[in-house]
Design an enzyme around this catalytic site. Structure first.
Site, PDB file in Angstrom:
ATOM      1  N   HIS A  66      34.960  40.711  46.430  1.00 16.87           N
ATOM      2  CA  HIS A  66      35.152  39.501  45.626  1.00 16.87           C
ATOM      3  C   HIS A  66      36.405  38.729  46.033  1.00 16.87           C
ATOM      4  CE1 HIS A  66      38.326  40.763  42.651  1.00 16.87           C
ATOM      5  NE2 HIS A  66      37.823  41.975  42.813  1.00 16.87           N
ATOM      6  N   ASP A 177      44.194  42.518  44.823  1.00 19.94           N
ATOM      7  CA  ASP A 177      42.898  42.657  44.159  1.00 19.94           C
ATOM      8  C   ASP A 177      42.269  41.269  44.109  1.00 19.94           C
ATOM      9  OD1 ASP A 177      40.728  43.300  42.576  1.00 19.94           O
ATOM     10  OD2 ASP A 177      41.895  43.558  40.749  1.00 19.94           O
ATOM     11  N   GLU A 207      34.145  37.988  39.979  1.00 12.77           N
ATOM     12  CA  GLU A 207      34.086  39.415  39.658  1.00 12.77           C
ATOM     13  C   GLU A 207      34.984  39.732  38.468  1.00 12.77           C
ATOM     14  OE1 GLU A 207      35.425  43.698  39.920  1.00 12.77           O
ATOM     15  OE2 GLU A 207      36.608  41.850  39.928  1.00 12.77           O
ATOM     16  N   GLU A 208      36.142  39.093  38.408  1.00 12.28           N
ATOM     17  CA  GLU A 208      37.129  39.429  37.391  1.00 12.28           C
ATOM     18  C   GLU A 208      36.707  39.027  35.980  1.00 12.28           C
ATOM     19  OE1 GLU A 208      39.426  41.338  37.909  1.00 12.28           O
ATOM     20  OE2 GLU A 208      40.197  41.153  39.946  1.00 12.28           O
ATOM     21  N   ASP A 230      36.632  47.000  47.220  1.00  9.71           N
ATOM     22  CA  ASP A 230      37.526  46.482  46.195  1.00  9.71           C
ATOM     23  C   ASP A 230      38.768  47.359  46.142  1.00  9.71           C
ATOM     24  OD1 ASP A 230      38.504  44.959  44.065  1.00  9.71           O
ATOM     25  OD2 ASP A 230      36.652  45.093  42.901  1.00  9.71           O
ATOM     26  N   HIS A 318      46.550  43.928  39.003  1.00  7.30           N
ATOM     27  CA  HIS A 318      46.506  42.745  38.140  1.00  7.30           C
ATOM     28  C   HIS A 318      47.907  42.230  37.800  1.00  7.30           C
ATOM     29  CE1 HIS A 318      42.076  42.823  36.579  1.00  7.30           C
ATOM     30  NE2 HIS A 318      42.170  43.026  37.885  1.00  7.30           N
TER      31      HIS A 318
END
Length: 349
Positions: A66, A177, A207-208, A230, A318
């Site tokens: 992603h 990420d 994706e998130e 990922d 994140h």
């Protein structure tokens, strides 16, 4: 398997802006990077970039990685020019305070900083509360009138942090990420020569916020098997017990056995471990009671697709100081490349 990775590509990818639903800069960079290596390339309605490489068999392998990162979206500009925002994707508000951001507007990019009420004028009650998103604002240094001219609801922002090398072979950046997974997949596209599988390398969107791009991409590809690239948490840090680490930085490719979205096909799981052992690729098993990735959407597509998430261990996930090991990135590349180039054999139950 003597293939060198160009980590300058990873640096460029991490520094591009691209929250969920706003991945255009990343997509355009990948189009330019990979056009010479693709037998076909297209963008679907959702925004996924689909890169096709013809193989020597009639079997299809779907790769997903992603493009989107977590970030912020403006929902209000107040009379003094401060921007109020919501988060796009899962962000711990503790990581946002006093950070620089780049606000993306129709007229270009604006620098800003995230602030809140300063400590020296807070009350005892204030200090007893955790700071949430509603207590935060973006200061772009403009008057209310000027800010309203240049920023509107729906404009968005990314954290502002350059990519730096750290310690012994580590990389620290925002958006690792999943620009680290995107980097691995881009390098696979560049390296493959007459692979066993017909390879669909899909750089997915959103994706998130719910694996949305992967769901539409998987429906559009008649895949026999899928590997989703990922990052995953590496909690090998002070304050966390070893049984809670999920993965360890520097421990090699994370092969998913289970997470909150998937339980990997056991035949595929064993085949991937065998490839590692045959080729001297370091590996660790990922068992994650929380979280998931594109594999969660892909494996449920149509009548089902044997799918496994291959994960790059990442500290501080994140946040704008995510950390990965270049050696782990290389291990995930080597595993995914070998699977595509040589094939996985029969993976039926």
């Amino acid at each position: 398997m003597d293939l060198k990775l160009d980590f300058s590509i990873l640096k460029t990818l991490t520094e591009l802006p691209g929250i969920a639903g706003r991945e255009n800069a990343v997509r355009q960079y990948l189009k330019n990077l990979l056009s010479a290596y693709a037998d076909d390339m297209r963008t679907d309605v959702t925004g996924n970039l689909i890169v096709y490489k013809k193989g020597s068999s009639d079997k299809n392998l779907l790769f997903c990685a992603h493009m989107d990162e977590v970030g912020l979206m403006v929902h209000h500009v107040d009379e003094r020019g401060f921007l109020r925002f919501v988060t796009v994707g899962g962000i711990d508000p503790r990581t946002l305070l006093a950070q620089r951001v780049r606000v993306q507007t129709r007229e270009g990019e604006l620098p800003g900083v995230i602030g809140t009420k300063p400590a020296h004028i807070t009350t005892e009650a204030d200090r007893g509360k955790a700071v949430g998103v509603k207590e935060l604002f973006i200061d772009i240094g403009l008057s209310g009138e000027e800010a309203k001219k240049r920023v509107e609801a729906g404009d968005w922002a990314v954290l502002d942090r350059s990519c730096e090398e750290l310690g012994d072979g580590l990389v620290c950046a925002k958006a690792l990420d999943n620009r680290a997974g995107v980097f691995v997949l881009a390098e696979i596209v560049r390296a493959l020569k007459n692979p066993f599988y017909n390879v669909y390398a899909v750089f997915t969107v959103q994706e998130e916020v719910g694996l949305r791009g992967a769901a539409t991409a998987a429906f559009g590809v008649d895949a026999d098997v899928s590997l989703c690239l990922d990052t995953t948490g590496a909690a090998d840090i002070p304050g966390c017990a070893p049984q809670d680490y999920i993965t360890v930085l520097g421990g090699g490719a994370g092969i998913t056995a289970l997470d909150a979205r998937t339980i990997t096909n056991p035949v595929l799981f064993e085949k991937l471990k065998q490839i590692c052992d045959k080729n001297g690729i370091r590996r660790q098993v990922r068992v994650a009671p929380r979280g998931g990735n594109d594999a969660g959407a892909v494996h449920l597509s149509k009548t089902g697709i044997p799918t496994c998430g291959l994960s790059i261990p990442t500290r501080n996930i994140h946040s704008n100081v995510e950390i990965v090991s270049k050696a782990d990135v290389a291990d995930v590349f080597r595993l995914a490349y070998a699977a595509a180039q040589e094939g996985l054999g029969d993976i039926t139950l």
